[in-house]
Design a protein around this motif. Structure first.
Motif, PDB file in Angstrom:
ATOM      1  N   HIS A  85       0.621  -1.060  -0.021  1.00  0.00           N
ATOM      2  CA  HIS A  85       0.136   0.300   0.370  1.00  0.00           C
ATOM      3  C   HIS A  85       0.397   1.237  -0.267  1.00  0.00           C
ATOM      4  O   HIS A  85       0.383   1.948   0.978  1.00  0.00           O
ATOM      5  CB  HIS A  85      -0.337  -0.038   0.929  1.00  0.00           C
ATOM      6  CG  HIS A  85      -1.951  -0.984   1.233  1.00  0.00           C
ATOM      7  ND1 HIS A  85      -3.316  -1.874   1.660  1.00  0.00           N
ATOM      8  CD2 HIS A  85      -1.784  -2.338  -0.017  1.00  0.00           C
ATOM      9  CE1 HIS A  85      -3.922  -1.585   2.081  1.00  0.00           C
ATOM     10  NE2 HIS A  85      -2.750  -2.696   0.556  1.00  0.00           N
ATOM     11  N   LYS A  86       2.141   1.137  -0.318  1.00  0.00           N
ATOM     12  CA  LYS A  86       2.713   2.536  -0.653  1.00  0.00           C
ATOM     13  C   LYS A  86       3.448   2.596  -1.591  1.00  0.00           C
ATOM     14  O   LYS A  86       3.302   1.928  -3.252  1.00  0.00           O
ATOM     15  CB  LYS A  86       3.928   2.114   0.107  1.00  0.00           C
ATOM     16  CG  LYS A  86       5.041   1.395   1.361  1.00  0.00           C
ATOM     17  CD  LYS A  86       5.432   1.673   2.011  1.00  0.00           C
ATOM     18  CE  LYS A  86       5.514   1.276   3.207  1.00  0.00           C
ATOM     19  NZ  LYS A  86       7.180   1.450   3.895  1.00  0.00           N
ATOM     20  N   VAL A  87       3.164   4.209  -2.436  1.00  0.00           N
ATOM     21  CA  VAL A  87       3.650   4.426  -3.923  1.00  0.00           C
ATOM     22  C   VAL A  87       5.069   5.380  -3.423  1.00  0.00           C
ATOM     23  O   VAL A  87       5.044   5.758  -2.566  1.00  0.00           O
ATOM     24  CB  VAL A  87       3.218   6.130  -3.827  1.00  0.00           C
ATOM     25  CG1 VAL A  87       3.410   6.998  -4.690  1.00  0.00           C
ATOM     26  CG2 VAL A  87       1.502   5.677  -4.104  1.00  0.00           C
ATOM     27  N   TYR A  88       5.939   4.777  -4.516  1.00  0.00           N
ATOM     28  CA  TYR A  88       6.983   5.308  -4.769  1.00  0.00           C
ATOM     29  C   TYR A  88       7.367   6.191  -5.831  1.00  0.00           C
ATOM     30  O   TYR A  88       7.031   5.631  -7.140  1.00  0.00           O
ATOM     31  CB  TYR A  88       8.079   4.238  -5.061  1.00  0.00           C
ATOM     32  CG  TYR A  88       7.929   2.768  -4.293  1.00  0.00           C
ATOM     33  CD1 TYR A  88       8.994   2.229  -3.020  1.00  0.00           C
ATOM     34  CD2 TYR A  88       6.650   1.823  -3.768  1.00  0.00           C
ATOM     35  CE1 TYR A  88       8.532   2.317  -2.218  1.00  0.00           C
ATOM     36  CE2 TYR A  88       6.444   1.311  -2.645  1.00  0.00           C
ATOM     37  CZ  TYR A  88       7.788   0.939  -1.858  1.00  0.00           C
ATOM     38  OH  TYR A  88       7.414  -0.421  -0.863  1.00  0.00           O
ATOM     39  N   LEU A  89       8.210   7.126  -5.698  1.00  0.00           N
ATOM     40  CA  LEU A  89       8.574   8.061  -6.442  1.00  0.00           C
ATOM     41  C   LEU A  89      10.125   8.669  -6.157  1.00  0.00           C
ATOM     42  O   LEU A  89      10.599   8.910  -4.946  1.00  0.00           O
ATOM     43  CB  LEU A  89       7.276   9.587  -5.768  1.00  0.00           C
ATOM     44  CG  LEU A  89       8.232  10.782  -6.647  1.00  0.00           C
ATOM     45  CD1 LEU A  89       7.805  10.726  -8.264  1.00  0.00           C
ATOM     46  CD2 LEU A  89       6.868  11.784  -6.302  1.00  0.00           C
ATOM     47  N   ASP A  90      10.422   8.660  -8.049  1.00  0.00           N
ATOM     48  CA  ASP A  90      12.223   8.731  -7.658  1.00  0.00           C
ATOM     49  C   ASP A  90      12.086  10.624  -7.677  1.00  0.00           C
ATOM     50  O   ASP A  90      11.340  10.882  -8.817  1.00  0.00           O
ATOM     51  CB  ASP A  90      12.974   8.061  -8.303  1.00  0.00           C
ATOM     52  CG  ASP A  90      14.390   9.218  -8.786  1.00  0.00           C
ATOM     53  OD1 ASP A  90      14.686  10.449  -7.800  1.00  0.00           O
ATOM     54  OD2 ASP A  90      15.320   8.466  -8.774  1.00  0.00           O
ATOM     55  N   THR A  91      11.807  11.434  -6.839  1.00  0.00           N
ATOM     56  CA  THR A  91      11.196  12.843  -7.543  1.00  0.00           C
ATOM     57  C   THR A  91      12.266  13.242  -9.056  1.00  0.00           C
ATOM     58  O   THR A  91      12.681  13.985  -8.521  1.00  0.00           O
ATOM     59  CB  THR A  91      11.769  14.106  -6.165  1.00  0.00           C
ATOM     60  OG1 THR A  91      13.438  13.436  -5.632  1.00  0.00           O
ATOM     61  CG2 THR A  91      10.753  13.038  -4.825  1.00  0.00           C
ATOM     62  N   ALA A  92      13.717  13.022  -8.888  1.00  0.00           N
ATOM     63  CA  ALA A  92      14.200  12.968 -10.102  1.00  0.00           C
ATOM     64  C   ALA A  92      12.821  12.930 -11.052  1.00  0.00           C
ATOM     65  O   ALA A  92      13.491  13.307 -12.656  1.00  0.00           O
ATOM     66  CB  ALA A  92      15.690  11.972 -10.054  1.00  0.00           C
TER      67      ALA A  92
END
Length: 310
Positions: free
Chosen positions: A160-167
């Motif tokens: 239940h997690k959203v994964y995001l590399d802000t680059a």
């Protein structure tokens, strides 16, 4: 987008610069894996370039050396670094002002999605379980497997997690020409839309059904899943507008982002032609229309992408 000074969510896990979060597991985009926001890399490629196996091997080698404190990119470039403005060396313990503002922005956007979906679920007599947003740099581990910056933002139903590399946001602006804070917020809202689908039982049914589907059939169903997440993101956009948070041009920013990451547009950009049977997120026109449908209506009932034509 008028986001400063508003509530920030506590459900953000910042793993940037944390080497211990890496690892090697199954690909998050397997048949039971995560649901990604397309990064545009190698979409529908046929022939030419590096194979998937070669790319994975190179990534593994790079990460092994990086875990040992050796940055191969710096070695190859003679000590000069490129990369994104949000990336940090793992030896750094302090964040830059840009990182601080990005974190605050992400926390605020996530908080707004929480308020939106809490209200919608409560009106239906349901409880809304808030997801966690994981910010990472380069690579990290999820319940859906190992993820790198190349995979793009994604939602993992397993944790239940959203994964995001802000680059990714710099890539969104430089590579796709989709700039603006509301365009960035749309990316987060889309992935939270997958979380909503998970809570509603839509993703579990899809994951179960696609075990019996051919690749072509699974792609067609995946398009409907992704377009519904776009529509759910539009619903969130409607609520932000009602709060007076949108500036002139914000809606156009989100629609432009939706257009730039349509399967047909990505394939034309990367290889010069399209392969419709390989589409798994929807065309540019479809993505814009379904986001706008959610934005105009603000209603879950308007986001039924599983009945009738798209």
């Amino acid at each position: 987008m008028e986001w400063k000074g508003r509530r920030q969510s506590d459900n953000v896990e910042d793993r940037r610069g944390d080497a211990t979060r890496g690892g090697f597991g199954r690909n998050p985009f397997g048949r039971n894996g995560g649901f990604s926001f397309p990064s545009g890399g190698g979409v529908g490629r046929r022939g030419g370039g590096l194979s998937i196996g070669t790319i994975i091997f190179l990534v593994v080698i790079y990460l092994i050396f990086k875990a040992m404190g050796i940055d191969l990119m710096q070695v190859l470039d003679g000590g000069m670094t490129g990369g994104s403005g949000y990336e940090q060396s793992q030896s750094e313990s302090t964040s830059t002002p840009a990182d601080d503002e990005m974190t605050a922005f992400m926390r605020t956007v996530l908080a707004e999605t929480e308020d939106t979906w809490q209200g919608i679920f409560q009106a239906q007599g349901r409880d809304y379980e808030e997801p966690t947003l994981v910010l990472f740099a380069d690579a990290t581990q999820s319940a859906c497997g190992f993820a790198s910056a190349a995979t793009g933002p994604f939602y993992c139903p397993g944790d239940h997690k959203v994964y995001l590399d802000t680059a990714f946001f710099q890539e969104l602006e430089r590579k796709f020409g989709a700039s603006g804070d509301f365009a960035e917020a749309y990316v987060v809202a889309h992935e939270v839309g997958h979380h909503v689908q998970n809570l509603l039982g839509i993703l579990p049914k899809f994951n179960q059904a696609r075990q019996r589907m051919s690749e072509a059939e699974a792609n067609k169903m995946s398009v409907r899943v992704e377009l519904q997440a776009d529509c759910f993101a539009g619903i969130w956009g409607k609520y932000t507008e009602q709060k007076g948070m949108l500036d002139a041009g914000d809606l156009e920013e989100a629609l432009n982002a939706a257009q730039q990451i349509g399967d047909d547009t990505l394939q034309k950009r990367s290889q010069g032609y399209v392969v419709p049977e390989s589409f798994n997120h929807g065309t540019s026109d479809q993505r814009m229309r379904w986001f706008k449908r959610g934005f105009d209506s603000g209603q879950l009932a308007a986001c039924d992408t599983f009945s009738g034509p798209l």
